[in-house]
Design an enzyme around this catalytic site. Structure first.
Site, PDB file in Angstrom:
ATOM      1  N   CYS A 123       0.814  -1.226   0.000  1.00  0.00           N
ATOM      2  CA  CYS A 123       0.000   0.000   0.000  1.00  0.00           C
ATOM      3  C   CYS A 123       0.844   1.271   0.000  1.00  0.00           C
ATOM      4  O   CYS A 123       0.329   2.349  -0.253  1.00  0.00           O
ATOM      5  CB  CYS A 123      -0.931   0.011   1.202  1.00  0.00           C
ATOM      6  SG  CYS A 123      -1.995  -1.411   1.248  1.00  0.00           S
ATOM      7  N   HIS A 263      -3.104   7.060   3.158  1.00  0.00           N
ATOM      8  CA  HIS A 263      -3.511   5.792   2.553  1.00  0.00           C
ATOM      9  C   HIS A 263      -4.927   5.469   3.036  1.00  0.00           C
ATOM     10  O   HIS A 263      -5.205   5.475   4.239  1.00  0.00           O
ATOM     11  CB  HIS A 263      -2.533   4.693   2.958  1.00  0.00           C
ATOM     12  CG  HIS A 263      -3.018   3.329   2.592  1.00  0.00           C
ATOM     13  ND1 HIS A 263      -3.519   3.042   1.347  1.00  0.00           N
ATOM     14  CD2 HIS A 263      -3.098   2.181   3.311  1.00  0.00           C
ATOM     15  CE1 HIS A 263      -3.881   1.772   1.308  1.00  0.00           C
ATOM     16  NE2 HIS A 263      -3.647   1.223   2.492  1.00  0.00           N
ATOM     17  N   ASN A 293      -9.977  -0.118   0.430  1.00  0.00           N
ATOM     18  CA  ASN A 293      -8.517  -0.035   0.377  1.00  0.00           C
ATOM     19  C   ASN A 293      -8.042  -0.575  -0.981  1.00  0.00           C
ATOM     20  O   ASN A 293      -8.146  -1.768  -1.238  1.00  0.00           O
ATOM     21  CB  ASN A 293      -7.952  -0.869   1.533  1.00  0.00           C
ATOM     22  CG  ASN A 293      -6.439  -0.863   1.588  1.00  0.00           C
ATOM     23  OD1 ASN A 293      -5.777  -0.439   0.651  1.00  0.00           O
ATOM     24  ND2 ASN A 293      -5.906  -1.349   2.689  1.00  0.00           N
TER      25      ASN A 293
HETATM   26  N1  ACO Z   1     -18.166  -8.792   9.699  1.00  0.00           N
HETATM   27  C1  ACO Z   1     -18.519  -9.166  10.922  1.00  0.00           C
HETATM   28  N2  ACO Z   1     -17.637  -9.572  11.835  1.00  0.00           N
HETATM   29  C2  ACO Z   1     -16.333  -9.583  11.495  1.00  0.00           C
HETATM   30  C3  ACO Z   1     -15.900  -9.182  10.216  1.00  0.00           C
HETATM   31  C4  ACO Z   1     -16.872  -8.796   9.296  1.00  0.00           C
HETATM   32  N3  ACO Z   1     -16.568  -8.409   8.043  1.00  0.00           N
HETATM   33  N4  ACO Z   1     -14.559  -9.285  10.157  1.00  0.00           N
HETATM   34  C5  ACO Z   1     -14.161  -9.722  11.344  1.00  0.00           C
HETATM   35  N5  ACO Z   1     -15.219  -9.906  12.156  1.00  0.00           N
HETATM   36  C6  ACO Z   1     -15.233 -10.386  13.509  1.00  0.00           C
HETATM   37  C7  ACO Z   1     -14.015 -11.228  13.815  1.00  0.00           C
HETATM   38  O1  ACO Z   1     -14.249 -12.573  13.443  1.00  0.00           O
HETATM   39  C8  ACO Z   1     -13.893 -11.068  15.283  1.00  0.00           C
HETATM   40  O2  ACO Z   1     -14.806 -11.921  15.914  1.00  0.00           O
HETATM   41  P1  ACO Z   1     -14.427 -12.690  17.282  1.00  0.00           P
HETATM   42  O3  ACO Z   1     -14.155 -11.598  18.274  1.00  0.00           O
HETATM   43  O4  ACO Z   1     -15.636 -13.479  17.548  1.00  0.00           O
HETATM   44  O5  ACO Z   1     -13.205 -13.483  16.933  1.00  0.00           O
HETATM   45  C9  ACO Z   1     -14.352  -9.656  15.495  1.00  0.00           C
HETATM   46  O6  ACO Z   1     -15.143  -9.288  14.379  1.00  0.00           O
HETATM   47  C10 ACO Z   1     -13.212  -8.673  15.563  1.00  0.00           C
HETATM   48  O7  ACO Z   1     -13.798  -7.495  15.973  1.00  0.00           O
HETATM   49  P2  ACO Z   1     -12.899  -6.308  16.420  1.00  0.00           P
HETATM   50  O8  ACO Z   1     -11.705  -6.806  17.151  1.00  0.00           O
HETATM   51  O9  ACO Z   1     -13.734  -5.309  17.108  1.00  0.00           O
HETATM   52  O10 ACO Z   1     -12.453  -5.763  15.027  1.00  0.00           O
HETATM   53  P3  ACO Z   1     -11.512  -4.533  14.834  1.00  0.00           P
HETATM   54  O11 ACO Z   1     -12.059  -3.353  15.512  1.00  0.00           O
HETATM   55  O12 ACO Z   1     -10.091  -4.912  15.085  1.00  0.00           O
HETATM   56  O13 ACO Z   1     -11.684  -4.272  13.287  1.00  0.00           O
HETATM   57  C11 ACO Z   1     -10.519  -4.471  11.245  1.00  0.00           C
HETATM   58  C12 ACO Z   1     -11.198  -5.213  12.371  1.00  0.00           C
HETATM   59  C13 ACO Z   1     -11.517  -3.578  10.536  1.00  0.00           C
HETATM   60  C14 ACO Z   1      -9.946  -5.465  10.245  1.00  0.00           C
HETATM   61  C15 ACO Z   1      -9.403  -3.602  11.842  1.00  0.00           C
HETATM   62  O14 ACO Z   1      -8.554  -4.382  12.641  1.00  0.00           O
HETATM   63  C16 ACO Z   1      -8.576  -2.935  10.788  1.00  0.00           C
HETATM   64  O15 ACO Z   1      -9.040  -2.057  10.103  1.00  0.00           O
HETATM   65  N6  ACO Z   1      -7.287  -3.277  10.677  1.00  0.00           N
HETATM   66  C17 ACO Z   1      -6.421  -2.703   9.687  1.00  0.00           C
HETATM   67  C18 ACO Z   1      -6.695  -3.333   8.372  1.00  0.00           C
HETATM   68  C19 ACO Z   1      -6.004  -2.637   7.284  1.00  0.00           C
HETATM   69  O16 ACO Z   1      -6.229  -1.481   7.040  1.00  0.00           O
HETATM   70  N7  ACO Z   1      -5.125  -3.343   6.594  1.00  0.00           N
HETATM   71  C20 ACO Z   1      -4.454  -2.907   5.497  1.00  0.00           C
HETATM   72  C21 ACO Z   1      -3.467  -1.816   5.839  1.00  0.00           C
HETATM   73  S1  ACO Z   1      -2.019  -1.998   4.990  1.00  0.00           S
HETATM   74  C22 ACO Z   1      -2.490  -2.248   3.466  1.00  0.00           C
HETATM   75  O17 ACO Z   1      -3.327  -1.543   3.029  1.00  0.00           O
HETATM   76  C23 ACO Z   1      -1.891  -3.357   2.667  1.00  0.00           C
END
Ligand code: ACO
Length: 336
Positions: A123, A263, A293
């Protein structure tokens, strides 16, 4: 304000003289995703700010999108393809392992004089490419360089993995780099990496460590996998550091920046970075709601939309700040 680039008299200033972008027609909404995996519009919107993303058509490739974005950037810069000296494509979803996507774009554009190569910084790729391309112009090696960020993220997404499939989209953005004697242009760029955290975000299969086999495909090794929480924390810290370093190098304060283009990973990451930098919401450009993204294409598309939409005008100070797999990060300050 100091100008680190121009303070070295043998170097030329480098301006972005044209930008352009392209996104595929097909829109995939959160409601569409509700039919694919156990998720909800409410979960996706509240956790990421993303409402929809663009998905390339069957057979539409990264090079196709890159060439369309490039053609717009060239038209906006008033540059003919045959005037290009160099094309750099930043991508983690090339059309194929080789030849490079940049060579495919070079042929499609008819950029007959241009050298072409790809770079890979996930990214962060567009800012890496901007930095590399600018040095060729600054050093008088080339006069006209085209940098492109382009991705078909849908080609590495596991559509059964709700942790990742809701986050990404496809698209491309491009910029033309030239010397404009009266302009300050690109004031500085900062890049960084931390390979110790490579495992946070990766596609493990398809390279020399894990070549494609029937088993690697069955095991889902060719899909993107991510530790979302750790990625989130690292993204915020790295982007704040990269932005601060770039501002310090230029002797600038955040309030002097007209438009910050981070980003477009996630609205919560954008908000956290803005808060830690002390930036107002009106300073931060966001289109993550519409595209998700798009990896290396993300800031390139956003920059094009900010320019075409009048958010950035001549003389404005613009800050690009990126983060991606690798880990990699980077920033750039531009006087438009
Ligand atoms: N729908 C519903 N539930 C979901 C989903 C979904 N799409 N995805 C995950 N969950 C669940 C998980 O299974 C987990 O459940 P569990 O607690 O029963 O195991 C739970 O939701 C996780 O919830 P949170 O911990 O509250 O999620 P979080 O607030 O961490 O958000 C997210 C997750 C959006 C992925 C966040 O961590 C994030 O944005 N991370 C950065 C991702 C990113 O930007 N990556 C790329 C950057 S670098 C690049 O671009 C290459």
């Amino acid at each position: 304000m100091t100008h680190p680039r121009t303070s070295r008299p043998h170097l030329r200033t480098v301006s972005i003289t044209g930008v352009g972008s392209h996104v595929p027609e097909r829109v995939l909404t959160n409601a569409d995703l509700e039919k694919l995996v156990e998720t909800s519009d409410e979960w996706i919107t509240s956790r990421t700010g993303i409402r929809e993303r663009r998905i390339a058509a069957e057979g539409e490739t990264t090079a196709d999108m890159a060439a369309k974005a490039a053609a717009r950037a060239l038209a906006n810069a008033g540059v003919k393809p045959e005037d290009l000296d160099l094309i750099i494509v930043a991508t983690i979803t090339p059309d194929m392992p080789f030849p490079s996507t940049a060579c495919l774009v070079q042929h499609r554009l008819g950029a007959v004089r241009a050298a072409a190569f790809d770079i890979e910084a996930a990214c962060s790729g567009f800012v890496y490419a901007l930095d590399i391309g600018s040095h060729f112009v600054a050093s008088h090696t080339y006069n006209t360089v085209l940098v492109i960020g382009a991705e078909k993220m849908s080609s590495v997404i596991d559509w059964k993995d709700r942790n990742t499939c809701v986050l990404f989209g496809d698209g491309a953005g491009a910029a033309v780099l030239q010397n404009r004697p009266a302009a300050h242009g690109l004031l500085t760029t900062c890049l960084g990496s931390d390979g110790g955290k490579a495992g946070l975000l990766e596609v493990r299969g398809g390279g020399s460590a894990c070549p494609a086999t029937a088993k690697s495909v069955a095991d889902g090794m060719h899909y993107l996998r991510m530790d979302g929480k750790e990625t989130f924390k690292n993204a915020v810290n790295a982007m704040v550091t990269a932005a601060t370093d770039a501002l310090d190098r230029c002797g600038l304060k955040i309030e002097q920046i007209r438009c910050i283009i981070p980003h477009q990973a996630n609205q919560r990451i954008l908000a956290a970075v803005a808060e830690r930098l002390g930036a107002g919401p009106d300073q931060v450009f966001s289109n993550v709601e519409r595209y998700g993204n798009t990896s290396a294409a993300s800031v390139a598309i956003a920059l094009d939309e900010a320019v075409q939409g009048g958010r950035i005008r001549r003389g404005d100070l613009v800050l690009l700040v990126v983060f991606g797999a690798g880990l990699t990060w980077g920033s750039a300050v531009i006087e438009w």
